[in-house]
Design an enzyme around this catalytic site. Structure first.
Site, mmCIF file in Angstrom:
data_model
loop_
_atom_site.group_PDB
_atom_site.id
_atom_site.type_symbol
_atom_site.label_atom_id
_atom_site.label_comp_id
_atom_site.label_asym_id
_atom_site.label_seq_id
_atom_site.Cartn_x
_atom_site.Cartn_y
_atom_site.Cartn_z
ATOM 1 N N SER A 143 0.822 -1.215 0.000
ATOM 2 C CA SER A 143 0.000 0.000 0.000
ATOM 3 C C SER A 143 0.855 1.265 0.000
ATOM 4 O O SER A 143 1.518 1.560 -0.980
ATOM 5 C CB SER A 143 -1.003 -0.022 1.160
ATOM 6 O OG SER A 143 -0.375 -0.258 2.385
ATOM 7 N N LYS A 195 -19.177 18.618 5.575
ATOM 8 C CA LYS A 195 -18.142 18.826 6.579
ATOM 9 C C LYS A 195 -17.909 17.553 7.379
ATOM 10 O O LYS A 195 -16.797 17.232 7.772
ATOM 11 C CB LYS A 195 -18.533 19.980 7.512
ATOM 12 C CG LYS A 195 -17.557 20.223 8.660
ATOM 13 C CD LYS A 195 -16.170 20.546 8.130
ATOM 14 C CE LYS A 195 -15.185 20.789 9.270
ATOM 15 N NZ LYS A 195 -13.815 21.001 8.767
#
Length: 324
Positions: A143, A195
């Site tokens: 990764s 948000k």
């Protein structure tokens, strides 16, 4: 970090690996063959060196001996090792000459996107400076670790090293039902439609989950684009499934360029080049110099001071995407 001096300054240590290897060889020879054999060996080596120097001096355009610099990156989930990596790279860029090689011994199972994104960007600086970059993987570069490795001009891995896992994962617990069962209300106030999407304490709606999944997919696309930029011969669609491969299979998929341990690669480079290992570390604090008790007291004090901030960041950190 460069231009932003930390409270505890960093010190850099440089080891000439050729000299270290020479000393070990002589120690072993003396122990196994005696001082007389060692003395004869030194004379032979001195004659060879003198002869090589004469041959080189006769050449009109003798090649300049290339230098090889070895760095180590042992990555945790936050890629905190980038703190020292950036210092070492800045030193090399200001000192090494174009054509010199930098070998990074990389070990990492991945971690936070922004941390490993910065670490990969630091390696890009080496290539932008005209230096050759080789990444050696002995155990794992998955990764975020592979995000760093793919930047290199050449990726070398041990036969059973774990390579790949081009994917993104994010997971978090949700305590909404537990809070509801205990008659605890959780309120959150935001400005902006997105948000906050999924949360640890609030009730997550299907729309919130869909938006969060969209953000994960976007991060994955950025990851794939980054890998494709630096390894254009790689079939990204075939390997960007979140899977990982061992060295031999990774070679067949062109995730790496050759099978070799970092030790054998560096030893091979030492035959014709001067090889230097760089290691930076934080200088010990006064508390650490005084002893373990004082150091433990200082650590406890810092932990208590940072506890409120840690609790405040808990919800945010649990949502951070991790390269996987």
């Amino acid at each position: 970090m460069l231009f932003h001096p930390p409270k505890n300054p960093v010190e850099l240590k440089v080891r000439h690996l050729n000299e270290m290897q020479k000393q070990r060889r002589e120690d072993l020879m003396e122990a196994t063959q005696g001082k007389a054999a060692l003395k004869q060996f030194k004379k032979t080596m001195a004659k060879k060196a003198k002869k090589a120097l004469k041959v080189k001096s006769k050449k009109k355009n003798a090649d300049v001996k290339q230098k090889v610099f070895v760095l180590d990156f042992d990555g945790d989930i936050k890629a905190t090792a980038v703190k020292h990596l950036r210092e070492e790279i800045s030193t090399l860029i200001s000192t090494a000459e174009k054509g010199d090689e930098v070998v990074v011994r990389l070990e990492s199972g991945g971690g936070l996107v922004h941390g490993y994104g910065l670490a990969a960007a630091q390696l890009v600086r080496l290539k932008d400076a005209g230096l050759t970059l080789t990444v050696c993987v002995d155990k794992v570069a998955a990764s975020g670790g592979y995000m760093m490795a793919c930047v290199a001009d050449k990726v070398v891995a041990a036969p059973f090293a774990v390579i790949g896992s081009i994917g993104v994962v994010s997971q978090l617990p949700n305590f909404h039902k537990w809070l509801k069962n205990h008659d605890v209300d959780y309120e959150m106030f935001t400005a902006g439609d997105y948000k906050r999407t999924v949360t640890v304490f609030g009730e997550n709606a299907a729309e919130d989950r869909a938006k969060y999944q969209e953000e994960l997919e976007q991060t994955h696309e950025l990851f794939k684009h980054f890998v494709n930029t630096y390894r254009p011969s790689l079939e990204v669609a075939k390997v960007a499934t979140g899977e990982h491969w061992y060295g031999e299979d990774a070679l067949k998929l062109h995730l790496i360029d050759s099978l070799q341990t970092s030790d054998s690669y560096i030893l091979a480079r030492m035959k014709d080049n001067d090889v230097y290992a760089l290691h930076s570390r934080q200088k010990p604090t006064l508390a650490e110099k005084l002893g373990l008790a004082q150091a433990a007291e200082a650590t406890l004090s810092v932990a208590v001071d940072k506890l409120p901030d840690a609790l405040a960041r808990f919800d945010l950190n649990s949502r951070l995407n991790i390269l996987k």
